[in-house]
Structures are given as structure tokens and as C-alpha cells.
Design an enzyme around this catalytic site. Sequence first.
Site, mmCIF file in Angstrom:
data_model
loop_
_atom_site.group_PDB
_atom_site.id
_atom_site.type_symbol
_atom_site.label_atom_id
_atom_site.label_comp_id
_atom_site.label_asym_id
_atom_site.label_seq_id
_atom_site.Cartn_x
_atom_site.Cartn_y
_atom_site.Cartn_z
ATOM 1 N N TYR A 174 0.819 -1.226 0.000
ATOM 2 C CA TYR A 174 0.000 0.000 0.000
ATOM 3 C C TYR A 174 0.849 1.272 0.000
ATOM 4 C CZ TYR A 174 -0.289 -0.161 5.291
ATOM 5 O OH TYR A 174 -0.055 -0.200 6.629
ATOM 6 N N GLU A 175 0.165 2.376 -0.151
ATOM 7 C CA GLU A 175 0.833 3.686 -0.278
ATOM 8 C C GLU A 175 1.835 3.660 -1.434
ATOM 9 O OE1 GLU A 175 -0.357 6.126 1.709
ATOM 10 O OE2 GLU A 175 0.872 7.523 0.570
ATOM 11 N N GLY A 176 1.444 2.990 -2.529
ATOM 12 C CA GLY A 176 2.341 2.786 -3.673
ATOM 13 C C GLY A 176 3.141 1.524 -3.469
#
Lengths: 596, 596
Positions: free
Chosen positions: B439-441
Site C-alpha cells: 500500500y501507499e504505492g
Amino acid sequence: MPIYQAPLRDYQFILSELLNIYQQTDLKGFDEVDPELTDAILQGVADFTTDIMLPLNASGDLEGCKLEDGKVITPKGFKAAYQQYIDDGWATLTCDPEYGGQGLPEVIGTFATEMKTATNMAFAMYPGLTHGAYSAIHVHGSDKLKQKYLEKLVSGEWTGTMNLTESHAGTDLALLRTKAKPLADDTFAISGEKIFISSGDHDLAENIIHLVLAKLPDAPEGVKGISLFAVPKFMVNDDGSLGKENSLSATALEHKMGIHGNSTCVMLFDGAVGELVGAPHQGLKAMFTMMNQARLGVGIQGLGVSDIAYQNALVYAKDRVQGRALSGIKHADQAADPILVHGDVRRMLLSQKSFNEATRALMGQQALWLDTAERHSDPVKAKQASALAALFTPIVKGFVTDQGFKACVDAQQIYGGHGYINEWGMEQFVRDIRIAMLYEGTNGVQALDLVGRKLLSDKGATLSLWSDMVKQFIGEHSANDAMKPYIAGLMDAAADLEKATGFIAKSAATNPDMIGAASMPYMQLFGISALAWMWARIAATSLAAIEAGTDEQAFYQAKLNTASFYMKYWGCQTRSLRKQVEMSSANIAAFDDNDF
Amino acid sequence: MPIYQAPLRDYQFILSELLNIYQQTDLKGFDEVDPELTDAILQGVADFTTDIMLPLNASGDLEGCKLEDGKVITPKGFKAAYQQYIDDGWATLTCDPEYGGQGLPEVIGTFATEMKTATNMAFAMYPGLTHGAYSAIHVHGSDKLKQKYLEKLVSGEWTGTMNLTESHAGTDLALLRTKAKPLADDTFAISGEKIFISSGDHDLAENIIHLVLAKLPDAPEGVKGISLFAVPKFMVNDDGSLGKENSLSATALEHKMGIHGNSTCVMLFDGAVGELVGAPHQGLKAMFTMMNQARLGVGIQGLGVSDIAYQNALVYAKDRVQGRALSGIKHADQAADPILVHGDVRRMLLSQKSFNEATRALMGQQALWLDTAERHSDPVKAKQASALAALFTPIVKGFVTDQGFKACVDAQQIYGGHGYINEWGMEQFVRDIRIAMLYEGTNGVQALDLVGRKLLSDKGATLSLWSDMVKQFIGEHSANDAMKPYIAGLMDAAADLEKATGFIAKSAATNPDMIGAASMPYMQLFGISALAWMWARIAATSLAAIEAGTDEQAFYQAKLNTASFYMKYWGCQTRSLRKQVEMSSANIAAFDDNDF
């Protein structure tokens, strides 16, 4: 739901082109096997695993096993699938014809096992453990025991387990406390608690034969005082019918990270009646003779799950559109390009693919060595093959499950956030395969076995057997220009392995603790070198097929391109692994305990 | 149950000795911070996290969140713990005093976050997401929005979320479909479905402020047409009281591999009323300004969970007796030696320890750059710090969570079979932290951000800022004999990084696809080099303390010994990573799609 395409073409390639199993005239029983038979069997297993086992993989994980009134209930569908499994005869493939087996070589059984573990690892463990119990009794049991148990274990009507671990005794079996008290009639009363017992209880079969390690009253201290017993869930009458229930039970199910469909039990033996398998105090030896095969089985789990994870990641990488290629739009008709255009996705897929295909070939080689050890007409050849199989056992178990796990993590990564969600199935692969690095001897134990036992104990004699094969291969192909890149890659890896081996051989005597500290990078270095050997051989075979004007040009060219990737990408890790071996003594073994 | 010892001495070392935060006179507000205040705050967080959050970690995982009648119920104990969290004021540490915050530097908040994520990652995400929503409104919101929401978000009475992802739009937000329709009163009706929404609904707070990316009717195509909206669960009246329920709901909970205690929701916005945050079509920019901080937060998860896993593995390695040291019996009074005597166990622990301690220092450095960017009196210095923080953001997120995950897998490995069993807690650490790579890229996106955006876009100007700092450090210490091994290790890593950078700079223009193929090994190489820089600095600081006659000799000597291990063990990976960068173009980017 994850898909699965059994790698049948790859099996053909390995069996008939790379290993030439149909030309192994010195191996007893191999003459009864031909490509048509092999294809039919592997196709049958492919159908069964894909149609029956795969659909139960996610549901089995979600539902798990239940313990109710002292009996374990397996997930919905497992019982019917297992019945079909034995009805179809898949349990009997490599077993002794004297007890109803088909007597097929390990090298075929190995690939059947790959498909089973790929599609449903938890389910595959029920017959897997049964096969272990079959082997223990087959090799070490008395005729009476064989008559009593083998036919039903071969058919799969009864299943088996291996009861080794106790809560305080895992790696170190010398510490185990389970007792065996002699009874009047050559039987023994077994008492003790065992943990982590895969397939310990379940509702798939009417009886379960537990193989249990325990100590006799007069047992010597340590591992030389351990005996092996066959302890049935239900007593077996002389006519083969089932008698009364034995004094043993599953007292709990372990709560595990994965393989929820397999019933991993805490087993309590409360004066359960059992019989000796093999001689008194020789139980560990009996276990060890099966270890090469059992550890190959765990390694195959690493390969099987890694391969199904790769297959699904590849499908996803072609289907999922997200972003554009850095070099410009590739699919203008779509809102975005498939993520296969992205370099890092390709890197992960290639790492998996190049690992899986060479590992499959290595598994075939290892199984063929096991077959050769058992079936070769020349006892010298048989002994050499046995030594090679023993040398490669820690590689096949430890290296392959370590890297297979990493491959599954990478496959999950390709799914982005969806990789973390149960429904897509990728996170289950990671959770399931994680245990393969832990059981049947942790991978640290494998590495220690490789360096401490296999390498140093015979002063490198078996290693030389193998490195001579490598050198001979290099000699045979180094004049071929087309083989240059593959030979160069193999030579680089072999050179680092040789240097690391030399370093260990020199340092071990004066600093024994460094053996443990150096063992893991050494095992990884050995594994990468072994796969480089397989890729070089695959490349040679593929080049020959192309030269011979094959009409499957694409198949062989893909092998060559994957071999090139492997030599470059995996190959450049060998130097740092050698360096890690060399730094282990001063910086790991000698690190002060108080500084942790 | 896992134990946790907050690394308070290490925080003191980093803050006051390594980063000298109490001498940062040019940073606004730093003069209000002294060691006593910092110690008191970090001790308070240590007590809260260890006493309140840690005991809820395993139970929260086991119980998970439930969705009943459209409302999410968090695991038992979460509500009371959260209430105490806000009562104690832990939510307010780094927030703006104008809205009730304590205005503390990020460098202190970062370490508070480490302890929270270490003890209960799922719980820590509720305030973590709230802080993200706070920042978005604080930086980009109108005064009206700030007045309406900030005080309650700072206190923690209300929580926040970030709604970015849709099922077909994760990495590629250009594809998102959620619509925002202008209403009469400067508000908007938001409609669409969002997935993977952490803390999307729950029972911890009376209101939840959702930050939602959506498209206005007149939006340009692609990422330049995305706007950001604040959409409350309950409307807020002018007097601050809660009004009617908004048209939005959690329609499902995602079934995840881990972080079961956090309510990851599918959110349906059905004409929900929201207000613009920032200018129309500038939503992604607003998101990106918070990204350095958010990605640091995810990196800290990698560190925090890796550290608690290490701590427990070390306790286990000292307690668990199994087998004997290869060099002979070490503890004759025990049935076997503690497994800490085994080289491979030591290797894994040292790999974890040397990663964790240098990463903690790097996290402090990164937070200090963020503080400097916001608080420095000299705008040039502020801008440079901002650029450095941006450069290191993908390292701090991608490299740290990759290696933190591996460290957790190793810690689990030290437990043998017990590592696979829920009750010991180690497998939860592995499952929980796995998401940080996604997550978060995803970490692949981080690597691409590093190479494609941070490195190539300014032609290496920011990288030079950092490498000049490294060179200056080397120059200052290379005459010191005691520093030689650390300087040598740092120079080796820096040389490989420089060569890899040069290769990419040269090849990228003619072959853009290689950027993606090379990015992951490049990011790992950069990360290892960055930690080598931290270890060299730690060594210099430790040597100075020893020379000055410290009475904590053992603490500093352990740092030096760990630095030596790091330089040897991690250091020898840089060459192979550079080689992987150099082979990426021909063997990955150019690999034929049909050959997969």
C-alpha cells in the site's frame, strides 16, 4: 479463483530429452515405462488435481479443520475428493507392486506430487504422510507388519502419520520423552504427547497408522536410544478387520499461518498399543533412511506452489491494465497498458520462471538419483547415486523452499493491493508455503546438514563426483559458440562455489562454530550453482533440438532466453554469497553474546 | 505473548548524539524541546504502547473487525484503548498548536509512531490515517474547513481516512470513476465506490472525515482532472454539533492476510455531501504533498514490526535449548545449549539487528529533513532538505518495508515450527507487515519513483547533495585509523551506487523501459548504501563517546561491532545489485512477451 495449467510439456522435456529416462536400461523396471504410459499418467493427475483438488484449495483454507468430540473433521469436499483419489488409483503410483502399487519410478511420482502440491498443498499432505509411513514400514518393518499394513496404505484406504516432535524436542530429538513400555505379546504401550502432527486425525479414512518415535525403558541416552513404533488408531485383527479403538487421540488442532485444510494435531498417546518398526533403539536411523525422499517431497512443495503462483501472476500481469509503458503507449485501444509492460513486473516474473523451470529439472535429476540408488544393476553406480542424492537433499529442501517462498511473495506483489486480499488466492500461497521452510528440518538445519554432514564428513568426495560431472559437461560444450554464454555463467558460479568450499574446508577444523555461521549463504550459493548447471544442460538440449529442425522452435527458444536471464540475474549473486561465507567466522560466530 | 522493550536508549542516542536535535537553533520551535521533555514523552508513549496496545495485538488479529447493520465493530478492547489514547493526548504530538496540537518536531513523532506500529500495527493505523486527513486539510483546506474539522482531528475525537483506490484504479489513479457533482451551496455530491479503505468505518469515534478523490463534471482527462473532497460520515452543523448521517457507507470489509484489527472497507458514496479541499482538479497534487510523510509512516511500520520481531526472536534464541554448539557444549547444566550458539541463528539475528538500528537512525534523519523543510529559517536550506526528503522517500518506504518483511520472516524462522503457530505471535508479524510493501504505492512504484522521478528528473542534482555529504564525511574521518573499516565499507557501497547511477543515466534516454527493469535492484543498492552511511556515522559517534571516557562502554562497543557486521554482511550485496542493474536492459526489458 487461481487457475492452473499442469506443466505437461515441461515434464516431457525433462523426462525424455533432458534426463533420457526411456534410455535408462540399467535401471530395474524402467523398461516397463514408455512415453505413452507416462503421458497418460501425468495427464490423469493433471486432470484430477486441476478439476478436483484446486477448487477445494481456497475453501479448505477458509473453512479449516474442526475438532469435535475428539475427532477431526476436514473441510467440505475433502472426503469425497479423497475417495475419488484412491478410487482412481493415484495413491499407488510409485509403491511396491507386491502390495498393490504400480512400481513406477520416483522421477514420475515426483512430478505427480508437484501437481498435487501446486493445486492443494494441504490436501496433498494426507497422501504425502501416508507415503512416508508406507516407506518406513516397507523398508524397516517385519513381514508381519508389512502384511498387516502395507496394502491398505498403498491403496490409500488407510492413511499414515509421522510422530516425531514434542514441544521441547524439535530439531533435537535426543530430548524426547515419549515412553514405550514392553507388553507381554511383543507389543508396546506408548505414552507421551506429540505436537505438529500433520494429518494426525481426520475423517478421510477408516484407520490411521501412526509412526511414533519413543524410548524403551533400557534406552541409551540421546539419539541412540530412540525407537520407532507403528501405532494404529484402530487395532487391526488377524483377518485384517478393524478391532477396538487404541488409546490415543488428537487433543487439539494447531492454529497455523496456513495449510488450514490439513489437520495438524497435538496427539496424546496414553498407553496406546504399538509394534516396533525395525530394531530397538534404531528408530532415528529408520527415520533417516526416508529423509532424502521426504525432504524431496517438501522441496517439491516449494516448486509446486511457486509455479502456480507464477502462473497466476502472469495471467494477472497480462490482464490488469494500469499506467503506460515508459517507452510510450503499447496498447492504445485500452485505457492503460497491461502491467506486463513494466520492467519491475517482468523482473519478478522472470526471476520466478527461471527458478521454477530449472528447479523442476533439478527435482527430476534428484528423483532419478533416488531411482538409480534403488534400481541400478551396478552397485557402484547405485552407491554413487545415493551419495549424490544425499548431497543434494538439503539443496532440494532448503534452497528450493527458501527461494520458492520468495517467488510466491513476488507473485503476490504483482497483484498490488489485491495480493493481500484472500479472494485472489495469492496470500494463501504465501501462508501455505511458509511452513516448508520450517518442517522436515528447518532450512538452517538443512544448511548445516549440507556443510557439516554432507561436505565435511567425506572430505568432499561426493562433491567431487558432482563437480566432475560439471567439468565434464563444460568440456563437452565449451567449443560450441552457441553455448558460450551458458558455459560462462556456469563456470562463474562453479568458481565461486569452489572458492567458498575451499574456505570452509580450511577454516572448519580450527573454528567449528563458523560452519553454522557460513552454512546458509553456502547453501544458497550451492543452489544457484546447481540451477546454473541445470540451465546449461537445458540450453544444450534446446540448441540441439533447434539444430535438428524442431517444429517447436518457440518452446526451445524461450528456454534459451530464460537461461540467459538466469545466468545474468541469479548468477551475479554468487560472489556476494561467497563473501558472506568468508566473513562469517569473525563477524558472526565470534560476535559477543552480550552485544545482541 | 510477544514482549516489547521500547528502544528508548537508542532514541536518545539518535536524537541527541547522532542528529544533535537540541543544537538545531535555526529550526523554528526546536528551542522549546529539550532532552527531559523528549524523554518524558517517549517514555509515556512506551508505557502506553507496551501496557495498552501490545496486549490487544494478538486478540485483535484473532477477532478481527465485524460489519453488522452497515456499521463496523472493532475488536474487543480497541474502543477503550482508543479513548485512553486521546485522553492521554498522544494524538496531538506533532500537530499545529493553533488547533490544539503540541507542535513537536516530526523527528520525535516518528519514534512515537515506531512504538505504536511495533506493538499494534492495526490499531496504530486508526490515528495514522487521521493524521493524514489532518495534514491534507491543514495544508490545503480553506479556513472554513480548518475551523470545522481540525480541532477534532487533532484531539482524535474524530478520525480520518484516505479514499483513493477503486477496483480498476490503484497505481493508475487517472482511471478513477468516482464523480463529484456541484450542488447549490458550494458543496458537492460524491458518488462512487472505493476499495481498500483503511479505518473506513469503526466504532472508535463519533465522526469520520473521509478524504475522497473524485472527478468534477468539467474535469480534464487523466490525473490532472482529479479533485479532493472532505466528506464527513455525519454532517457537521455550524455550531460544531453533529447533524444528519451522510449518504455513504461501508458495504463490506476486505478479507485480508493480516492487520485484521484495522477495518479495511469497501466504501460506497451515494451522493454523499462533501467540500473541496484545495483547488478543483488539483487533488492529486494535494495528495502528493503529504506523500513524503505518509510513506515515511509506512516505512516506520517496516522498522517497528521488524524490531519487535527481532526482540522476541532474541529472547527465544536465549531461552530455547536445542542441540549443542558445534565447538562443544556451552551450557553443561542444561539438557542442550540455547539456540543462540548456532551460527545461522546468530546470522539471522545480526542481519535484523544491524538493519533495524541503522534504519532507525535513517528514519530520524528523514524526519529531521522534513522538519528542516518546514521550519528552517533559511529558505535555501529548507528547500534542500525538502529535496533530500523527497529523494529518500522511496528508500524509506520501499527498501525499508522490503527488508523489514524479510527480517520478520527470519525472526519467524528462528522459532522453528513454533513460528508457524498463531499463539507465538511471530506469524502475525509476517502477515501484518506484508501489506506495507503493497500500500501507499507498491514497492515497485517506489523504485520507479526513485529512478524515474527523483534521480533522472533533476539530472542527479539532489543525489549530488547527498553524495557530497557522504564524501565530506569520508574526508573528515578517513585519517582516523579506528574509522578505517567503516569508511572502507561506506566507500565500497558508494562506489557501486555511483557506477549504477552512471549506467542508468547513460542508458535511460535511449532505452526508457530499462528504467523500470533496473529500478528495484537500484533501490536496494541505494538503501544498503544509505544504511552504510548511517552505520559509519554511528561508528564515528560511538568512537568519540568511547574516547571521551563514557561510562556506557558496552553500549557503544556493541554499536561498533554491529557496524562491522553490517559493512561485511550487507556490504557484500552491493556489487551483485549493481550487476543486476547493468543486465536489466537486454535481459528483462527486451525479453519477448511470448516467452513468459
